[in-house]
Every structure is written in C-alpha cells, then in structure tokens.
Design a protein around this motif. Sequence first.
Motif, PDB file in Angstrom:
ATOM      1  N   VAL A 227       0.086   4.173  -2.852  1.00  0.00           N
ATOM      2  CA  VAL A 227       0.536   2.893  -2.300  1.00  0.00           C
ATOM      3  C   VAL A 227       1.678   2.321  -3.139  1.00  0.00           C
ATOM      4  O   VAL A 227       2.682   1.830  -2.615  1.00  0.00           O
ATOM      5  N   LEU A 228       1.523   2.376  -4.464  1.00  0.00           N
ATOM      6  CA  LEU A 228       2.581   1.869  -5.337  1.00  0.00           C
ATOM      7  C   LEU A 228       3.870   2.656  -5.159  1.00  0.00           C
ATOM      8  O   LEU A 228       4.967   2.095  -5.260  1.00  0.00           O
ATOM      9  N   MET A 356       0.244  -7.385   1.194  1.00  0.00           N
ATOM     10  CA  MET A 356       0.447  -7.735   2.601  1.00  0.00           C
ATOM     11  C   MET A 356       0.587  -6.505   3.491  1.00  0.00           C
ATOM     12  O   MET A 356       0.350  -6.568   4.689  1.00  0.00           O
ATOM     13  N   THR A 357       0.969  -5.392   2.918  1.00  0.00           N
ATOM     14  CA  THR A 357       1.215  -4.190   3.726  1.00  0.00           C
ATOM     15  C   THR A 357       0.119  -3.147   3.606  1.00  0.00           C
ATOM     16  O   THR A 357       0.121  -2.169   4.355  1.00  0.00           O
ATOM     17  N   ASN A 361      -6.064  -2.584  -3.274  1.00  0.00           N
ATOM     18  CA  ASN A 361      -5.761  -3.502  -4.369  1.00  0.00           C
ATOM     19  C   ASN A 361      -5.064  -2.738  -5.496  1.00  0.00           C
ATOM     20  O   ASN A 361      -5.646  -1.858  -6.117  1.00  0.00           O
ATOM     21  N   THR A 362      -3.815  -3.091  -5.753  1.00  0.00           N
ATOM     22  CA  THR A 362      -3.020  -2.378  -6.755  1.00  0.00           C
ATOM     23  C   THR A 362      -2.621  -3.264  -7.922  1.00  0.00           C
ATOM     24  O   THR A 362      -1.843  -2.823  -8.773  1.00  0.00           O
ATOM     25  N   ALA A 363      -3.115  -4.516  -7.990  1.00  0.00           N
ATOM     26  CA  ALA A 363      -2.619  -5.463  -8.989  1.00  0.00           C
ATOM     27  C   ALA A 363      -2.802  -4.952 -10.414  1.00  0.00           C
ATOM     28  O   ALA A 363      -1.872  -4.978 -11.227  1.00  0.00           O
ATOM     29  N   GLY A 364      -4.027  -4.490 -10.752  1.00  0.00           N
ATOM     30  CA  GLY A 364      -4.276  -4.032 -12.115  1.00  0.00           C
ATOM     31  C   GLY A 364      -3.415  -2.847 -12.497  1.00  0.00           C
ATOM     32  O   GLY A 364      -2.796  -2.823 -13.563  1.00  0.00           O
ATOM     33  N   ALA A 435      14.063 -10.886   0.235  1.00  0.00           N
ATOM     34  CA  ALA A 435      12.735 -10.580  -0.321  1.00  0.00           C
ATOM     35  C   ALA A 435      12.701 -10.921  -1.787  1.00  0.00           C
ATOM     36  O   ALA A 435      12.657 -10.062  -2.636  1.00  0.00           O
ATOM     37  N   ALA A 436      12.753 -12.208  -2.080  1.00  0.00           N
ATOM     38  CA  ALA A 436      12.595 -12.621  -3.473  1.00  0.00           C
ATOM     39  C   ALA A 436      11.192 -13.153  -3.671  1.00  0.00           C
ATOM     40  O   ALA A 436      10.253 -12.393  -3.686  1.00  0.00           O
ATOM     41  N   THR A 437      10.973 -14.441  -3.721  1.00  0.00           N
ATOM     42  CA  THR A 437       9.612 -14.934  -3.950  1.00  0.00           C
ATOM     43  C   THR A 437       9.233 -15.957  -2.908  1.00  0.00           C
ATOM     44  O   THR A 437      10.052 -16.701  -2.395  1.00  0.00           O
ATOM     45  N   SER A 438       7.967 -16.003  -2.634  1.00  0.00           N
ATOM     46  CA  SER A 438       7.446 -16.961  -1.661  1.00  0.00           C
ATOM     47  C   SER A 438       5.940 -16.978  -1.713  1.00  0.00           C
ATOM     48  O   SER A 438       5.320 -16.230  -2.461  1.00  0.00           O
ATOM     49  N   THR A 439       5.327 -17.815  -0.887  1.00  0.00           N
ATOM     50  CA  THR A 439       3.876 -17.841  -0.787  1.00  0.00           C
ATOM     51  C   THR A 439       3.438 -16.808   0.217  1.00  0.00           C
ATOM     52  O   THR A 439       3.857 -16.836   1.369  1.00  0.00           O
ATOM     53  N   PRO A 440       2.617 -15.826  -0.159  1.00  0.00           N
ATOM     54  CA  PRO A 440       2.232 -14.779   0.748  1.00  0.00           C
ATOM     55  C   PRO A 440       1.437 -15.293   1.945  1.00  0.00           C
ATOM     56  O   PRO A 440       1.409 -14.651   2.985  1.00  0.00           O
TER      57      PRO A 440
END
Length: 449
Positions: A227-228, A356-357, A361-364, A435-440
């Motif tokens: 995914v990453l 979102m896509t 879960n890939t955060a860690g 595609a910079a930053t925003s609230t998902p």
Amino acid sequence: MSSITREVSLHEKVAYGCGDLSSNLMWGMTSSYLMYYYTDIYGLPVGAVGWILLVARVFDAFCDPAIGYVIDRQGGQIVPRLIRSLAFPFGMAGFACFLPLPFSPHGKILWALLTYIVLGAIYSCINTPYGALGTMITRQAHDRVGLNSFRMMGCQGGQFIVSLFTIPAITWLGGGTGMLQRQHGMALYALGLAITATLLWRYVGRACITRYPPQPARHSPVEVLRVLAHNRCWWLCNALVFLQFAGLAALYGFALYYARIILGGSEEMGGILLTIATIMGFAGAVICPRVVRCLGVIGSATVCVVIQAMAYLLLVSAGNALSFFFAGFAILTLAQGVTSPLYYVLLAHGIDMGRMTSPVNTAGMAYSINTLVTKMSMGVTGFILASFLAHGHYAADVHIVLPNLKHWVMAGFVWLPLGAVALQLVFLALWPRGAATSTPERQVLRSGV
C-alpha cells in the motif's frame, strides 16, 4: 471520547514540542558534536568514525520498520505507553554514547559503535510513536501546522541548549582543556542532558491525548508495504526529508570544522555558529504558520528552499568578510527553520491520503520508515563528511591547515548541502497540485492551509 475535547490546547502543543526538545538534547548532540567528540575528545581515527556513523544506520534499517509494525498491530493506544516506558532507556543510552571508557584503540571503536547503535535503536522505538502521535492528536490541518511548529521549536530549543553550552560546559565540568579533562566534562554534561531528556519524554507520554488512535491492524508487512509503495505523496515526503536532513547534518556536523579551518576561529566560534543556527531555526518555526497562511504549504516550502540556495551562494562569495558570512548563515538557518515543520505536515497528509484510498492502516510503518530515512540521511552524510576529512588529512592535534583540507571542508559545509537543496526543488515540483494539506473528513485537497 465524549469527555475529551477535540480542541488541541496550547498546553498540549507545548507538551508535544517537548518530545523533540528531549530528542535533541541527546540525538541533537550526535548531529552536532558526535563526530567532533569521536575525533577530538575520544581520539578515534577519522576513517573509523565514518564507518561507525554508517554501520549504525544500517542496523537501524531493521529497528524502524519493526517498531512501526508493532504500532500498527497493537493500535494507537500503545503509543503513549511506549513513550513513557522508553524514556529512561533513551536517556541512559544517550549518556553511554558520550561515556569515554578507557579501552584499547580497537576497544574504543567497538564501544563507540555499540553505544551509537543502541542509542539509534531506542531512538527508533520512541521517536517513531512520537511522530505517529501527531496524526492521532488531531486531524485538523491548522492544528497539525501548530503541533509541528511547536515540535520544531522544541527541536531548535534542544539544539540551542546543546549549541550554546556544550563547549563551555565540558571545559568547566572537566576542569580544563586537556583530553582527559574534556572526556570527564563530556561525561558529566551528557549525564545531565540524559536526566532532563528522560523527564521530558515522561511528560509527553502523559500530557498528549490520542483522540484518533488507529485500531489494531492485522495486515501483513508485505500488504502494508505494498500500500505504501503506491502512495506517491509518501514517497515524495521521504525524498524531501532525506535531502533536508542531509543539509542539516552537514551544517551541524561540520560547523566546528568550518569555523576553525575556513574562518580561522576556535571551537567557541563553532559553538556560536550552532547557537545562531538554533535561534534562527526556532524563529523560523515560530513564523511558519504565518508564512503558510500567505503562501500555502508547498509555496512556503518552495520559497524557503530557493532562499536556502541563495544563502549558500552568499556563504561562498563572502570569503573572509565575516559580516556577510554571518548574514548569509542567519538567512540560511531561518529558511531551514520554516521548512522543517512543513515536511512533517506533508507527511501527515500523505498518510491521510493512504487512509482515504485503502483500509490498510499504514501510519506506524509510514512513520517508522520516515524515521529511518532521517537517520539514514544523517548516517550517509556523516560518512561522506568523515571521508572528506580523511581525504583532507585532518588531524585533531595538527595546527597547520593544508589548502587541500580547506577545499574538502568547504565541499562538506556548502557544496554538498547546496546539491541537496537543488534536488528538493525538483521533488517539490513533482508534488501533486491540489494535494497539500486538509481535513480528511471533508476530503478538501488544496495547497493552502
């Protein structure tokens, strides 16, 4: 969750910034003074120093993804517990890294390598959850800019303490300027930093609130990496962070050598350079939110990178004119201070885009690999800088500076990071527009904040 306010308070932002303050009391010592400590205080050969800096980073290639995978498997609630439990080991590992035990020449090399590897491993296990913590505290873009600005303020605050007090402290605590006296002074100074860093990490683990902790994931490492691999923003962030830290490693790692060899000053002048860098970097982090409101995230990063390139050219053209040199140096480090928080904002956005896509879960894992990238950047850059010193035949006890050594020091302090700055412009130009930053939650993708 209903009893926890969704608003991120100033107290919590300060607490979050204390994480990087703690990190840079010890890890900042390695970026600014470890090479100097190895060559001029502990008496290690320059060639061995380069390999120590590189090999330790190779070992970290296994630690960072491992802790990231643990976070993903256990869920976000484990993050504060990890930070609290690793606070003491982090401080003690940092102390051991600057503990000059009187071994044989080969024993000293092995001791330096072992302690630096241990510090890097524990740093991975505490800094990776700390980085991921930012996405769990808030999902609001403006709050993330604020959190990462305080993070960079903490980073620069820690670096300021290290830059301003290290050289005078090791002389005062050691009772003189001899090698054994400076070794003793360095050990006492490192112990004080280690205790402070431990207390700060404990504060972070208790004061920061995980409002949006990811649930435990049961995806395989292969699936997470797959995914990453399709997350373009995450790839670009890693490239930008690698180049940014290469420039920072060159600046902080070579400042003492540049002051002595190019500017003809002393170790104290090198400390002044590092102090100016941290003050201006702190100021850059403070004004970062205002700059973003005017130019957007990508626009701010691009402008600041261009300013860095111009500042490096000013350093070259300044020659022996110290006033022009210090002006260029102040401009350079101010621009670096504005840029640093932005790359972490973009990284958080890249992780949100992946969330979102894909349900994976890939955060860690994403943050752990990013932490690995920063340390690989510092390790590779440190190896290159040590190689430059070796090619210039640098020796701590030689007071006659050869012209060849000046060329290599100039290459490490100016030309190497200038190349990294130029490449940052390339990767910023490749960032997907809109595609910079925003609230998902609202899926608003825009380049401003």
